[in-house]
Design an enzyme around this catalytic site. Structure first.
Site, PDB file in Angstrom:
ATOM      1  N   CYS A  16      -2.434  33.360  10.839  1.00 18.48           N
ATOM      2  CA  CYS A  16      -2.191  33.974  12.153  1.00 18.48           C
ATOM      3  C   CYS A  16      -1.701  32.965  13.183  1.00 18.48           C
ATOM      4  O   CYS A  16      -2.316  32.789  14.229  1.00 18.48           O
ATOM      5  CB  CYS A  16      -3.485  34.595  12.630  1.00 18.48           C
ATOM      6  SG  CYS A  16      -4.799  33.364  12.659  1.00 18.48           S
ATOM      7  N   GLU A  17      -0.642  32.229  12.875  1.00 21.59           N
ATOM      8  CA  GLU A  17      -0.106  31.221  13.792  1.00 21.59           C
ATOM      9  C   GLU A  17       1.404  31.235  13.674  1.00 21.59           C
ATOM     10  O   GLU A  17       1.934  31.250  12.552  1.00 21.59           O
ATOM     11  CB  GLU A  17      -0.541  29.800  13.369  1.00 21.59           C
ATOM     12  CG  GLU A  17      -2.002  29.559  13.327  1.00 21.59           C
ATOM     13  CD  GLU A  17      -2.528  28.830  14.547  1.00 21.59           C
ATOM     14  OE1 GLU A  17      -1.723  28.394  15.399  1.00 21.59           O
ATOM     15  OE2 GLU A  17      -3.751  28.726  14.643  1.00 21.59           O
ATOM     16  N   TYR A  29       4.883  18.176  11.663  1.00 24.78           N
ATOM     17  CA  TYR A  29       5.948  17.156  11.834  1.00 24.78           C
ATOM     18  C   TYR A  29       7.351  17.770  11.766  1.00 24.78           C
ATOM     19  O   TYR A  29       8.326  17.035  11.649  1.00 24.78           O
ATOM     20  CB  TYR A  29       5.894  16.083  10.741  1.00 24.78           C
ATOM     21  CG  TYR A  29       4.540  15.541  10.398  1.00 24.78           C
ATOM     22  CD1 TYR A  29       3.774  14.861  11.342  1.00 24.78           C
ATOM     23  CD2 TYR A  29       4.033  15.685   9.110  1.00 24.78           C
ATOM     24  CE1 TYR A  29       2.537  14.359  11.001  1.00 24.78           C
ATOM     25  CE2 TYR A  29       2.797  15.173   8.764  1.00 24.78           C
ATOM     26  CZ  TYR A  29       2.051  14.512   9.721  1.00 24.78           C
ATOM     27  OH  TYR A  29       0.829  14.012   9.375  1.00 24.78           O
ATOM     28  N   ARG A  33       2.608  19.877   6.563  1.00 22.77           N
ATOM     29  CA  ARG A  33       3.655  18.980   7.063  1.00 22.77           C
ATOM     30  C   ARG A  33       4.746  19.668   7.890  1.00 22.77           C
ATOM     31  O   ARG A  33       5.127  19.157   8.940  1.00 22.77           O
ATOM     32  CB  ARG A  33       4.288  18.182   5.912  1.00 22.77           C
ATOM     33  CG  ARG A  33       3.262  17.364   5.108  1.00 22.77           C
ATOM     34  CD  ARG A  33       3.909  16.356   4.171  1.00 22.77           C
ATOM     35  NE  ARG A  33       4.556  15.297   4.899  1.00 22.77           N
ATOM     36  CZ  ARG A  33       5.836  15.198   5.101  1.00 22.77           C
ATOM     37  NH1 ARG A  33       6.665  16.074   4.573  1.00 22.77           N
ATOM     38  NH2 ARG A  33       6.345  14.217   5.811  1.00 22.77           N
ATOM     39  N   GLU A  77       0.833  -1.210   0.000  1.00 24.96           N
ATOM     40  CA  GLU A  77       0.000   0.000   0.000  1.00 24.96           C
ATOM     41  C   GLU A  77       0.860   1.249   0.000  1.00 24.96           C
ATOM     42  O   GLU A  77       0.805   2.051   0.938  1.00 24.96           O
ATOM     43  CB  GLU A  77      -0.883   0.017   1.259  1.00 24.96           C
ATOM     44  CG  GLU A  77      -1.776  -1.174   1.426  1.00 24.96           C
ATOM     45  CD  GLU A  77      -2.327  -1.276   2.850  1.00 24.96           C
ATOM     46  OE1 GLU A  77      -2.024  -0.419   3.703  1.00 24.96           O
ATOM     47  OE2 GLU A  77      -3.068  -2.232   3.092  1.00 24.96           O
ATOM     48  N   PRO A  78       1.661   1.462  -1.022  1.00 22.81           N
ATOM     49  CA  PRO A  78       2.506   2.654  -1.010  1.00 22.81           C
ATOM     50  C   PRO A  78       1.700   3.911  -1.309  1.00 22.81           C
ATOM     51  O   PRO A  78       0.784   3.891  -2.122  1.00 22.81           O
ATOM     52  CB  PRO A  78       3.500   2.383  -2.147  1.00 22.81           C
ATOM     53  CG  PRO A  78       2.758   1.494  -3.089  1.00 22.81           C
ATOM     54  CD  PRO A  78       1.827   0.665  -2.247  1.00 22.81           C
ATOM     55  N   GLY A  79       2.025   4.981  -0.616  1.00 22.51           N
ATOM     56  CA  GLY A  79       1.418   6.279  -0.899  1.00 22.51           C
ATOM     57  C   GLY A  79       2.525   7.245  -1.305  1.00 22.51           C
ATOM     58  O   GLY A  79       2.776   7.513  -2.475  1.00 22.51           O
ATOM     59  N   ARG A  80       3.258   7.692  -0.291  1.00 25.93           N
ATOM     60  CA  ARG A  80       4.298   8.704  -0.495  1.00 25.93           C
ATOM     61  C   ARG A  80       5.314   8.306  -1.571  1.00 25.93           C
ATOM     62  O   ARG A  80       5.733   9.142  -2.369  1.00 25.93           O
ATOM     63  CB  ARG A  80       5.040   8.887   0.836  1.00 25.93           C
ATOM     64  CG  ARG A  80       6.020  10.021   0.858  1.00 25.93           C
ATOM     65  CD  ARG A  80       6.879   9.975   2.132  1.00 25.93           C
ATOM     66  NE  ARG A  80       6.149   9.670   3.332  1.00 25.93           N
ATOM     67  CZ  ARG A  80       5.680  10.584   4.189  1.00 25.93           C
ATOM     68  NH1 ARG A  80       5.903  11.855   3.983  1.00 25.93           N
ATOM     69  NH2 ARG A  80       5.020  10.227   5.279  1.00 25.93           N
ATOM     70  N   TYR A  91       0.563  14.033   0.889  1.00 28.29           N
ATOM     71  CA  TYR A  91       0.094  14.640   2.129  1.00 28.29           C
ATOM     72  C   TYR A  91       0.183  16.166   2.070  1.00 28.29           C
ATOM     73  O   TYR A  91       0.478  16.823   3.070  1.00 28.29           O
ATOM     74  CB  TYR A  91       0.859  14.065   3.345  1.00 28.29           C
ATOM     75  CG  TYR A  91       0.790  12.554   3.386  1.00 28.29           C
ATOM     76  CD1 TYR A  91      -0.415  11.921   3.675  1.00 28.29           C
ATOM     77  CD2 TYR A  91       1.896  11.762   3.067  1.00 28.29           C
ATOM     78  CE1 TYR A  91      -0.510  10.529   3.671  1.00 28.29           C
ATOM     79  CE2 TYR A  91       1.815  10.375   3.060  1.00 28.29           C
ATOM     80  CZ  TYR A  91       0.608   9.765   3.364  1.00 28.29           C
ATOM     81  OH  TYR A  91       0.522   8.408   3.356  1.00 28.29           O
TER      82      TYR A  91
HETATM   83  N1  LLP Z   1      -1.452   2.013   4.505  1.00 36.35           N
HETATM   84  C1  LLP Z   1      -1.951   2.479   5.667  1.00 36.35           C
HETATM   85  C2  LLP Z   1      -2.836   1.624   6.448  1.00 36.35           C
HETATM   86  C3  LLP Z   1      -1.621   3.775   6.080  1.00 36.35           C
HETATM   87  O1  LLP Z   1      -2.119   4.229   7.226  1.00 36.35           O
HETATM   88  C4  LLP Z   1      -0.758   4.573   5.310  1.00 36.35           C
HETATM   89  C5  LLP Z   1      -0.402   5.923   5.729  1.00 36.35           C
HETATM   90  C6  LLP Z   1      -0.277   4.045   4.095  1.00 36.35           C
HETATM   91  C7  LLP Z   1      -0.641   2.755   3.738  1.00 36.35           C
HETATM   92  C8  LLP Z   1       0.638   4.810   3.188  1.00 36.35           C
HETATM   93  O2  LLP Z   1       1.841   5.131   3.799  1.00 36.35           O
HETATM   94  P1  LLP Z   1       3.026   5.796   2.930  1.00 36.35           P
HETATM   95  O3  LLP Z   1       3.469   4.786   1.923  1.00 36.35           O
HETATM   96  O4  LLP Z   1       2.477   7.017   2.302  1.00 36.35           O
HETATM   97  O5  LLP Z   1       4.049   6.118   3.952  1.00 36.35           O
HETATM   98  N2  LLP Z   1       0.545  12.709   6.975  1.00 36.35           N
HETATM   99  C9  LLP Z   1       1.814  12.065   7.221  1.00 36.35           C
HETATM  100  C10 LLP Z   1       1.807  10.629   6.793  1.00 36.35           C
HETATM  101  C11 LLP Z   1       0.697   9.835   7.416  1.00 36.35           C
HETATM  102  C12 LLP Z   1       0.629   8.419   6.902  1.00 36.35           C
HETATM  103  C13 LLP Z   1      -0.649   7.771   7.283  1.00 36.35           C
HETATM  104  N3  LLP Z   1      -0.825   6.440   6.820  1.00 36.35           N
HETATM  105  C14 LLP Z   1       2.921  12.861   6.534  1.00 36.35           C
HETATM  106  O6  LLP Z   1       2.629  13.867   5.898  1.00 36.35           O
HETATM  107  O7  LLP Z   1       4.096  12.512   6.650  1.00 36.35           O
END
Ligand code: LLP
Length: 420
Positions: free
Chosen positions: A348-349, A321, A317, A278-281, A377
Site C-alpha cells: 500500500c505505497e 535509490y 532498491r 571488502e567487496p559485496g555487490r 542488497y
Molecule cells: N565495506 C563497508 C564498510 C561497507 O559499508 C560496504 C557497503 C561494503 C564494504 C560493501 O560495498 P559493495 O562492494 O557492496 O559496494 N544498500 C545499498 C548499498 C549499501 C552499501 C553499504 N555498505 C544498495 O542496495 O545499493
C-alpha cells in the site's frame, strides 16, 4: 525490449535458465516471489577478484551485508574469503559457517558496547573504529577484558565517489569514518591506549562506483597518511580499501576488474603491507534473481501498470535509490509487442515499484517475470511490511537445487508475540 543475460543466468530455447535449471521448474516447485542464486556466479566472481590481485599480498573479506544467506557466505568462506561483519547479528551469522573469527573484520559506524565486547571475546582479526570516542571505548573495554584490541581507523578521505547520495560514504559530510587530521591525532595518541594495537588503516568511499578515479584519489590520500605514520614510527600491517566496485544493472559504462587492478596495484605496491578488500555487490549482485508472478494488467488514464506478487518489502532498491533492475519474462515471446508500463507490487505505497515507464514486452496474468541483478542488497534489506512473508532463497549449482531458506510461515510473522 532487450534481455539481460549473464554466463550463468540466460535463455536456452527461449526459456530462462539459472545454470542448468529451468527457472519455470523452480517456480512450479517453490512458488513466487522467489529468490534464486547461481553458486557458480559467486565462485567465478570471487576467483576473478582474488586472481586480479594475485601479485600482491592481499585478502578478500566478503561484505556479507550484500547477501547474508548462510550458503552464500559459506560459498565464499570455502574459497578462502574472510568476512566483513557490520553488527553482532552479522557476526553471529558468519560464525555459523564455521569460519575462524580471526578471518572476520568488525565494521560499523555505531557499534554498541556489547558488539565491541563480542568482537574482542571472539578475537576478530580487527575492529574498525569510526570515531575518537569509539577508540576510547574500545580501549576501556579491552582493558576490562584484559586483552589487546587490534584496531584500524576508518578514515574518511573526503572523496566524491559519484554514486547515489544514499550510498556515498567518503565525503566529509557523510557520517562515516574519521577525517585525516583527526585520524592522525588519534594514531599519535597510541601510547595512551594501552589496550589497543593499531594494526591498520581503512577506507570505504561508497557503493556501486562506476569510475576508477575516486578509488585512485582516495587510495593516494590514504597512502600519504600511511607514509606519514610510518615516518613517525607506526608500522601498520593492513591497508583496507573497503568495497564499492560497481556492477552492471543495465548497460551502464563501468570499468573491468582488470582495469581496476592495473590502476591500483602500482599504488598498493608502494605500501609495505597487506591489502584488504571488502567487496559485496561485485561478488553477489548478478548472481541472483527475484522471480515474480504477473497478477494483473491495468491502465489508469494513459498509464499502464503491471501488478506483480513481489513487492518493495522483498526488494527495496528501486523504492529507495530509484535503482534500475532489468525485468524480463522467463519465456521469450518473439511475436509480442512492447508496452511501456510501471511494474509495481501489492504493498500500500506509491513507492512500491520495481520499474517506472519501463519498456517491456506485453505479459499476461499468470505469467512470470525475473527481476535481474537481485543477488546483492535484495533479501538482506527485505522486511515483513504489510505482514508479508519473506521469500525462499534457492541456490543452484549446475543441476543441483538447494533450498537454503524456506518461505517464511505465518508463525514466523508472530514470533514470540502475545496479545496483552
Ligand atoms: N565495506 C563497508 C564498510 C561497507 O559499508 C560496504 C557497503 C561494503 C564494504 C560493501 O560495498 P559493495 O562492494 O557492496 O559496494 N544498500 C545499498 C548499498 C549499501 C552499501 C553499504 N555498505 C544498495 O542496495 O545499493
Amino acid at each position: 525490449m532487450h534481455y539481460f543475460e549473464t554466463e550463468f543466468i540466460k535463455y536456452k530455447n527461449n526459456e530462462l535458465f539459472i545454470e542448468n535449471v529451468k527457472v519455470s521448474e523452480l517456480i512450479k516447485q517453490f512458488g513466487t516471489p522467489l529468490y534464486v542464486y547461481s553458486k557458480n556466479h559467486f565462485i567465478n566472481q570471487y576467483k576473478k577478484f582474488d586472481n586480479a590481485f594475485s601479485e600482491i599480498d592481499h585478502q578478500v573479506f566478503y561484505a556479507m551485508k550484500s547477501n547474508f544467506n548462510l550458503s552464500v557466505i559459506n560459498t565464499f568462506v570455502q574459497l578462502g574469503s574472510g568476512v566483513d561483519v557490520n553488527s553482532e547479528g552479522e557476526l553471529f551469522r558468519a560464525l555459523k559457517t564455521g569460519i575462524s573469527p580471526t578471518k572476520l573484520i568488525l565494521t560499523g559506524v555505531g557499534k554498541t558496547k556489547d558488539e565491541i565486547r563480542l568482537g574482542l571475546d571472539k578475537k576478530v582479526m580487527m575492529i574498525k573504529a569510526e570515531s575518537e570516542e569509539e577508540v576510547e571505548l574500545i580501549n576501556k573495554i579491552a582493558s576490562e577484558m584484559n586483552v589487546i584490541a587490534p584496531v584500524a581507523l576508518r578514515v574518511n578521505p573526503d572523496v566524491d565517489a559519484k554514486t547515489h547520495p544514499y550510498i556515498s560514504t567518503g565525503l566529509s559530510k557523510n557520517k562515516f569514518g574519521i577525517d585525516s587530521s583527526t585520524a592522525l591525532s588519534i594514531y599519535r595518541r597510541r601510547n595512551e591506549f594501552n589496550n589497543i594495537q593499531f594494526t591498520g588503516i581503512d577506507m570505504h568511499i561508497g557503493s556501486q562506483i562506476t569510475t576508477i578515479e575516486p578509488f585512485v584519489e582516495a587510495i593516494s590520500k590514504m597512502s600519504d597518511l600511511y607514509f606519514q605514520l610510518r615516518n613517525e614510527g607506526l608500522e601498520l600491517k593492513h591497508f583496507d580499501v573497503g568495497g564499492g566496485i560497481g556492477v552492471q544493472y543495465n548497460n551502464e559504462k563501468s570499468f573491468t576488474l582488470e582495469e581496476f587492478a592495473e590502476r591500483t596495484i602500482p599504488l598498493f605496491k608502494k605500501l609495505n603491507c597487506k591489502i584488504l578488500f571488502e567487496p559485496g555487490r561485485y561478488l553477489t549482485a548478478n548472481g541472483g534473481i527475484l522471480l515474480t508472478e504477473v497478477l494483473y494488467n491495468k491502465q489508469n488514464g494513459n498509464k499502464k501498470f503491471i501488478i506483480v506478487d513481489a513487492a518493495m518489502n522483498d526488494l527495496l532498491r528501486p523504492s529507495i535509490y530509484q535503482a534500475y533492475h532489468h525485468i524480463q519474462p522467463i519465456e521469450q515471446h518473439k511475436d509480442r509487442i512492447d508496452i511501456v508500463a510501471d511494474i509495481v507490487g501489492p504493498v500500500c505505497e506509491t513507492g512500491d515499484y520495481f520499474a517506472r515507464d519501463r519498456e517491456i514486452i506485453k505479459t499476461y496474468s499468470g505469467e512470470f517475470l525475473a527481476i535481474m541483478s537481485a543477488g546483492a542488497y535484495g533479501m538482506t534489506m527485505s522486511s515483513n511490511y504489510n505482514a508479508r512473508r519473506r521469500p525462499p532463497e534457492i541456490i543452484v549449482d549446475k543441476e543441483n537445487v538447494f533450498v537454503s531458506r524456506s518461505r517464511e510461515t505465518f508463525d514466523h510473522l508472530l514470533w514470540d508475540e502475545k496479545i496483552m
